[in-house]
Design a protein around this motif. Sequence first.
Motif, mmCIF file in Angstrom:
data_model
loop_
_atom_site.group_PDB
_atom_site.id
_atom_site.type_symbol
_atom_site.label_atom_id
_atom_site.label_comp_id
_atom_site.label_asym_id
_atom_site.label_seq_id
_atom_site.Cartn_x
_atom_site.Cartn_y
_atom_site.Cartn_z
ATOM 1 N N UNK A 92 0.794 -1.168 0.085
ATOM 2 C CA UNK A 92 0.134 -0.067 -0.115
ATOM 3 C C UNK A 92 0.829 1.292 0.117
ATOM 4 N N UNK A 93 2.052 1.356 0.806
ATOM 5 C CA UNK A 93 2.809 2.431 0.925
ATOM 6 C C UNK A 93 3.477 2.660 -0.471
ATOM 7 N N UNK A 94 4.154 1.631 -1.113
ATOM 8 C CA UNK A 94 4.605 1.581 -2.452
ATOM 9 C C UNK A 94 3.584 2.226 -3.533
ATOM 10 N N UNK A 95 2.306 1.795 -3.458
ATOM 11 C CA UNK A 95 1.393 2.240 -4.358
ATOM 12 C C UNK A 95 1.049 3.465 -4.162
ATOM 13 N N UNK A 96 1.005 4.161 -2.830
ATOM 14 C CA UNK A 96 0.293 5.630 -2.644
ATOM 15 C C UNK A 96 1.670 6.442 -3.138
ATOM 16 N N UNK A 97 3.092 5.762 -2.995
ATOM 17 C CA UNK A 97 4.313 6.538 -3.181
ATOM 18 C C UNK A 97 4.353 6.895 -4.602
ATOM 19 N N UNK A 98 3.972 5.606 -5.356
ATOM 20 C CA UNK A 98 4.045 5.822 -6.787
ATOM 21 C C UNK A 98 2.936 6.267 -7.566
ATOM 22 N N UNK A 99 1.944 6.906 -6.743
ATOM 23 C CA UNK A 99 0.579 7.656 -7.444
ATOM 24 C C UNK A 99 -0.141 6.480 -8.063
ATOM 25 N N UNK A 100 -0.032 5.155 -7.919
ATOM 26 C CA UNK A 100 -0.866 4.210 -8.742
ATOM 27 C C UNK A 100 -1.922 4.056 -8.226
ATOM 28 N N UNK A 101 -2.451 4.114 -6.818
ATOM 29 C CA UNK A 101 -3.523 4.086 -6.254
ATOM 30 C C UNK A 101 -3.767 4.847 -5.287
ATOM 31 N N UNK A 102 -5.223 5.217 -4.755
ATOM 32 C CA UNK A 102 -5.568 6.125 -3.561
ATOM 33 C C UNK A 102 -6.467 4.908 -2.604
ATOM 34 N N UNK A 103 -6.086 5.239 -1.474
ATOM 35 C CA UNK A 103 -6.831 4.223 -0.185
ATOM 36 C C UNK A 103 -7.651 5.332 0.564
ATOM 37 N N UNK A 104 -8.816 4.668 0.981
ATOM 38 C CA UNK A 104 -9.562 5.599 1.867
ATOM 39 C C UNK A 104 -10.407 4.798 2.902
ATOM 40 N N UNK A 105 -10.756 5.344 3.830
ATOM 41 C CA UNK A 105 -11.855 4.540 4.701
ATOM 42 C C UNK A 105 -13.147 5.613 4.710
ATOM 43 N N UNK A 106 -14.316 5.120 5.213
ATOM 44 C CA UNK A 106 -15.493 6.005 5.561
ATOM 45 C C UNK A 106 -15.790 5.667 6.739
ATOM 46 N N UNK A 107 -16.151 6.723 7.422
ATOM 47 C CA UNK A 107 -16.661 6.804 8.834
ATOM 48 C C UNK A 107 -18.040 6.187 8.929
ATOM 49 N N UNK A 108 -18.174 5.183 9.685
ATOM 50 C CA UNK A 108 -19.347 4.255 9.613
ATOM 51 C C UNK A 108 -20.590 5.241 10.144
ATOM 52 N N UNK A 109 -20.362 5.975 11.013
ATOM 53 C CA UNK A 109 -21.522 6.952 11.416
ATOM 54 C C UNK A 109 -22.115 8.099 10.381
ATOM 55 N N UNK A 110 -21.143 8.932 9.996
ATOM 56 C CA UNK A 110 -20.920 10.046 9.084
ATOM 57 C C UNK A 110 -21.115 9.854 7.529
ATOM 58 N N UNK A 111 -20.261 8.616 7.384
ATOM 59 C CA UNK A 111 -20.163 8.522 6.034
ATOM 60 C C UNK A 111 -19.000 9.193 5.348
ATOM 61 N N UNK A 112 -18.332 9.991 6.306
ATOM 62 C CA UNK A 112 -17.230 10.954 5.609
ATOM 63 C C UNK A 112 -16.029 10.256 5.231
ATOM 64 N N UNK A 113 -15.385 10.542 4.363
ATOM 65 C CA UNK A 113 -14.205 10.045 3.769
ATOM 66 C C UNK A 113 -12.891 10.334 4.428
ATOM 67 N N UNK A 114 -12.245 9.772 4.824
ATOM 68 C CA UNK A 114 -10.733 9.938 5.235
ATOM 69 C C UNK A 114 -9.847 9.260 4.486
#
Length: 94
Positions: A38-60
């Motif tokens: 995951x770190x290598x993919x983020x560093x290379x700009x290949x993928x983005x990763x995120x989580x969603x808050x289960x209550x608000x649905x807000x993206x982090x």
Amino acid sequence: MADAQVTCITKPNVNSSHEHITHLGNPVSQWRWTREQVIASIDAGTNTFYVLDPVSGARANIGVVRETGRMPYLRTYADGQWNNNLLSLNQCPI
């Protein structure tokens, strides 16, 4: 670039709130990657990763944190602040 939602993590000690994460994944999307992948993919700009808050649905978004003298690690970033939403995720099925 793919945008991937992380819904689970793997830690060596399931009950530890400060244990490092070894894997991130999403069983519904059928993927599980090592922290290093995951770190290598983020560093290379290949993928983005995120989580969603289960209550608000807000993206982090997930980013790589680099501190002097420490190995890089992953944290979520939302509302202009680093936080630990990853550690609150369920354990990935094996």
